[in-house]
Design an enzyme around this catalytic site. Structure first.
Site, short mmCIF file in Angstrom:
data_model
loop_
_atom_site.label_atom_id
_atom_site.label_comp_id
_atom_site.label_asym_id
_atom_site.label_seq_id
_atom_site.Cartn_x
_atom_site.Cartn_y
_atom_site.Cartn_z
N ASP A 190 0.82 -1.12 0.03
CA ASP A 190 -0.07 0.07 -0.24
C ASP A 190 0.93 1.32 -0.03
O ASP A 190 1.76 1.52 0.96
CB ASP A 190 -1.00 -0.02 1.08
CG ASP A 190 -2.03 -0.91 1.22
OD1 ASP A 190 -2.24 -1.44 -0.06
OD2 ASP A 190 -2.43 -1.52 2.41
N GLU A 196 -21.82 -7.04 3.62
CA GLU A 196 -21.42 -8.69 3.70
C GLU A 196 -22.54 -9.33 4.57
O GLU A 196 -22.88 -10.40 4.09
CB GLU A 196 -19.98 -8.81 4.50
CG GLU A 196 -18.97 -8.22 3.53
CD GLU A 196 -17.67 -7.90 4.29
OE1 GLU A 196 -16.77 -7.47 3.66
OE2 GLU A 196 -17.63 -8.01 5.68
N GLY A 214 -5.31 -10.33 5.74
CA GLY A 214 -4.85 -11.21 6.77
C GLY A 214 -3.35 -10.53 7.12
O GLY A 214 -2.98 -10.80 8.35
N ASP A 263 -9.73 -4.40 9.67
CA ASP A 263 -8.44 -5.32 10.05
C ASP A 263 -7.95 -5.10 11.23
O ASP A 263 -7.71 -5.99 12.04
CB ASP A 263 -7.31 -5.18 8.77
CG ASP A 263 -7.91 -5.26 7.42
OD1 ASP A 263 -8.83 -6.24 7.35
OD2 ASP A 263 -7.21 -4.97 6.66
N GLY A 304 -3.34 -5.87 2.64
CA GLY A 304 -4.00 -7.14 2.42
C GLY A 304 -4.91 -7.50 3.71
O GLY A 304 -4.09 -7.17 4.67
#
Length: 313
Positions: A14, A190, A41, A256, A39
């Site tokens: 990033d 979601e 994880g 996250d 990302g």
């Protein structure tokens, strides 16, 4: 092998900067630059490390950007377990407009993974000795990876007697939850994908999460609802938290950070109340930092004292 393993099929480097104003055609000269591992994880593993734990990040690497990603994680003390791919690891771009304070996010597609590449990831997971207690599967799936990839991860994790924690979207989310997981962390979009309907308020969303738990597809649902706050739903109770009153600076990493703090607490054997409180604080703390910096432990500690929890049976 550490107690927590994270899996990120579509990692990134990033890149973030700031410009005075975003306008077309003109050269926009950035003020400073920052590169961070990215990302789902991978960010979860970074947060676990910041909080004093250890997490191993399993992810593909390709090209010079893949090498840089691994180096950036090494600098943060996060252990990497990698497998090579033919494509180049992606980069994402984050730009803050100084004049308005507005953040802009440019997410690039990741390199496609061939069948032998994503199968290598599953084989590495299956062969781990000793096997981690928690496996966190988080982030989008790149092209070439089937929708039931995370469902395959869930099967391996269950066979090894470990706990699967999931944070993804779309058909990958639906397929993995159908297989069964320990905990799923959806946002409202979601959750809508999971239950196939819209709800009008927090109570209705919590009811949908209860239904999911009662179906046996997830032992717990950690539901983040933006301005409605957050809820942690298990078979016997619902923990609720109102959103914290903060002035956001960034727009990256809240989910996250929330999940990283939650997993760290669970792996440490802390109570659900403590884990949830820390997670809510971590999610808010991530928004206090520009670019892709994620949460800071000092901010989590300070904000955790402001989290008000309520319980329903």
């Amino acid at each position: 092998m550490t107690e927590i393993l994270t899996i990120t099929p579509n990692p990134a480097v990033d890149v973030s900067t700031s410009v005075d104003r975003i306008v077309p055609v003109a050269k926009l000269r950035g003020v400073g630059q920052r590169r961070d591992p990215g990302g789902g994880g991978i960010n979860v593993a970074r947060v676990v490390k910041r909080l004093g734990g250890n997490a191993t990040a399993l992810y593909p690497v390709g090209g010079l950007t893949g090498d840089l990603l691994r180096q950036l994680l090494d600098r943060e003390g996060v252990e990497s377990l990698t497998f090579p791919i033919a494509g180049e690891t992606r980069q994402d771009f984050f730009v803050r407009e100084i004049s308005t304070g507005q953040p802009y996010r440019f997410i690039l597609p990741g390199p496609p993974l061939a069948e032998n590449e994503w199968q290598k990831c599953l084989a590495m997971l299956s062969a781990l000795q000793p096997f981690p207690s928690f496996v966190v599967a988080s982030g989008s799936l790149p092209a070439g990876v089937p929708d039931d990839f995370y469902a395959g991860v869930a099967r391996i994790v269950k066979q090894r007697g470990a706990k699967m924690i999931l944070d993804t979207s779309g058909q990958a989310l639906v397929a993995a939850v159908a297989e069964g997981v320990e905990l799923v962390k959806p946002n409202l979009r979601e959750m809508r994908e999971l239950v196939g309907r819209e709800s009008s308020d927090a109570a209705e969303w919590e009811a949908a999460a209860r239904t999911l738990v009662r179906s046996g597809k997830a032992a717990a649902v950690a539901l983040t609802m933006g301005h409605l706050g957050a809820a942690l739903v298990t078979s016997d109770r619902v923990l609720r938290a109102k959103p914290l009153a903060i002035a956001p600076v960034g727009a990256v990493g809240a989910g996250d950070s929330f999940l990283g703090a939650l997993v760290y607490g669970l792996a440490s054997g802390a109570s659900l109340e403590h884990c949830f409180r820390q997670a809510v604080a971590a999610g808010a703390a991530a928004l206090l930092n520009p670019g892709t910096e994620l949460c800071r432990p000092d901010d989590i500690k300070r904000l955790a004292e402001q989290v008000v929890l309520s319980t329903a049976i």
